[in-house]
Scaffold this motif. Structure first.
Motif: not given
Length: 524
Positions: A157-169
């Motif tokens: 569960e604590n694996d790091t995932i990088c993705t687009i910044n939805i709150p910024l969009l």
């Protein structure tokens, strides 16, 4: 005198024999050519056992379908309250492997990671039943528990995932809309304020968070600043929460009562919503009919489904109804079921299929707009995983899409007699839209419009022996045996009818022959 008596006796025997033969023949024809007619009668007479004079095939079928109505002790009632079919919700994330290059304008290079699997616990608290037992009101809770055994090897569960910044969009979209409505200095001041918050918090086009947080909720300095800014609150631009929720763990979907039909008055409407989450109609979609709450929650449908019959399901995760199309008959552990798929028009663009304009989506084939179900309204779109069935341009926007119809389509297998959903796979991908914007350096390098895949969800269940035994214990096994006996019974009835006709002909022939011999004797 003897002749009259024999003639009368022969006639009576013939009439009785032929009448009984006709009854048996008609029964055989009905049974052999329209076995569904029995089940149709069952539906009309649900819960009226006392009207049936004998324990016939009709009564045995009736006793099974009596278990379908939503009454205490009935199978469907028990499964609605506390489903025993094991359900899992699996998350597959698209991990961004080239974040720095992506910021500079490169295509996002994505690697699918998953499944991160959670066991679903769905319970309902029954609140009220109408005086005539035709409506049932309840509250529902959904809880999800991490399941290491069904998750991918070495995934945590604590694996790091990088993705687009939805709150910024979402924040940039909101400020741009605000600037259009308040042209001039006020609009420019709103943009400038957002730029200062972005700079102060160090927000970038992408975020890296733990898998559990991305699945359920996460926060960062940017989101918290958007939530707490007094200036943004005055202008209506503040983020309403201090965290981001893509999915909810803890029944936030169904926090208010829902009401459904019990099937007591009309078995064909069993489980269909009258009210969901306190609403008899939605008010979020632009089209009038899109706000209708149609169908069941999807765990069960009406019994005795016919070939070619369509169904509808209301999916609370996306707050809309979906049309389901029957594909074929399948078998699981000896149980027959109709397989249903999403209607082929579900993901068509209104540009080519205008009825879909009611959902407010004017994008490419393969996308459905989900921004209105987010709070605040953010540019999020649903699709089938890996953009399966969508416009090829969607897959070309990113690197790493590999659609597979065996994995990336929704299918629901509904048991033929009871209408129970005995096995299903319900999939949906969440995508964020990013549009090039030279006013904000974070979006200045986007090539036109990008639909960025964030994750896809696979909510699924497989038929277990215990659930099969449960259904059979509630009468399904008896009906399956009766169904298999249709043709043997047809043969027996037809045989009896032919034998009676033959016996009648033989008896009459013997009496006629005897009468003729007596007449010849008397003439001599």
């Amino acid at each position: 005198m003897a002749r009259k008596g024999l003639t009368r006796f022969c006639g009576v025997c013939s009439i009785l024999s032929v009448s009984l033969a006709v009854v048996l023949l008609v029964a055989a024809v009905v049974l052999g050519t329209d076995s569904d007619g029995i089940n149709a009668a069952v539906e009309r007479q649900i819960d009226e056992v006392l009207l049936v004079p004998a324990l016939s095939l009709y009564l045995l079928l009736l006793l099974l379908f009596q278990q379908v109505t939503l009454k205490p002790g009935h199978a469907t009632y028990e499964q609605l309250q506390n489903p025993t079919l094991p359900i899992w919700k699996d998350f597959y994330f698209f991990n961004l492997t080239n974040p720095d290059e992506f910021v500079e304008g490169a295509k996002p290079n994505l690697t699918q990671v998953g499944p991160y699997s959670y066991r679903e616990e769905r319970k309902k608290t029954f609140l009220w039943v109408s005086p005539d037992d035709s409506e049932l009101t309840y509250n529902q809770s959904k809880l999800f528990y991490w399941d290491n055994a069904t998750s991918g090897a070495r995934l945590r569960e604590n694996d790091t995932i990088c993705t687009i910044n939805i709150p910024l969009l979402g924040a940039i979209d909101m400020v741009e809309e605000y600037a259009k409505e308040h042209s001039g200095v006020i609009g420019e001041l709103a943009k400038q304020l957002l730029k200062e918050i972005i700079s102060e918090t160090g927000a970038r086009l992408y975020v890296c968070v733990e898998a559990h947080d991305l699945a359920w909720n996460y926060t960062d300095a940017f989101v918290q600043k958007l939530n707490r800014s007094e200036v943004l609150k005055l202008s209506g631009l503040a983020y309403p929460r201090c965290c981001v929720n893509l999915q909810s763990n803890g029944s936030a979907n169904d926090s208010r009562p829902s009401t459904i039909y019990t099937g007591v008055k009309d078995i064909g409407r069993i489980g269909q919503f009258l009210q969901w989450d306190g609403m008899r109609r939605l008010n979020i979609w632009p089209g009038e009919t899109a706000n209708d709450i149609n169908g069941t929650e999807g765990l069960f449908f009406r019994p005795n489904i016919k070939e070619g019959e369509p169904l509808m399901a209301f999916v609370d995760d996306v707050i809309r109804s979906f049309d389901l199309t029957q594909e074929k008959k399948v078998k699981h552990k000896g149980l027959e079921a109709w397989r249903y798929l999403l209607n082929s028009t579900t993901f068509l663009s209104p540009l080519y299929y205008h009825p879909n304009s009611r959902w407010g989506n004017w994008e490419y084939d393969g996308l459905i707009y989900l921004g209105v179900i987010q709070y605040p309204n953010v540019p999020v779109y649903g699709s089938q995983p890996h953009f399966f069935g969508g416009d090829p341009i969607l897959r070309e926007m990113v690197i790493g899409m590999n659609p597979d119809p065996k994995l990336h389509t929704t299918q629901i297998d509904v048991e033929v007699f009871t209408g129970a959903n005995i096995q299903f796979r319900q999939v949906l991908q969440l995508n964020a839209r990013a549009v090039r914007n030279d006013d904000f350096e974070e979006l200045a390098n986007i090539n036109g419009t990008l639909y960025y895949p964030v994750l896809y969800i696979n909510e699924h269940a497989e038929l277990t022996e215990s659930f099969k035994n449960y259904l059979e214990g509630k009468g399904l096994g008896m009906v399956m045996g009766l169904q298999e006996a249709y043709w043997p019974v047809f043969g027996v009835l037809l045989g009896l009818a032919l034998i009676l006709i033959l016996v009648s002909m033989v008896i009459c022939g013997l009496f006629i022959g005897r009468l003729r011999r007596r007449e010849q004797y008397e003439r001599l």
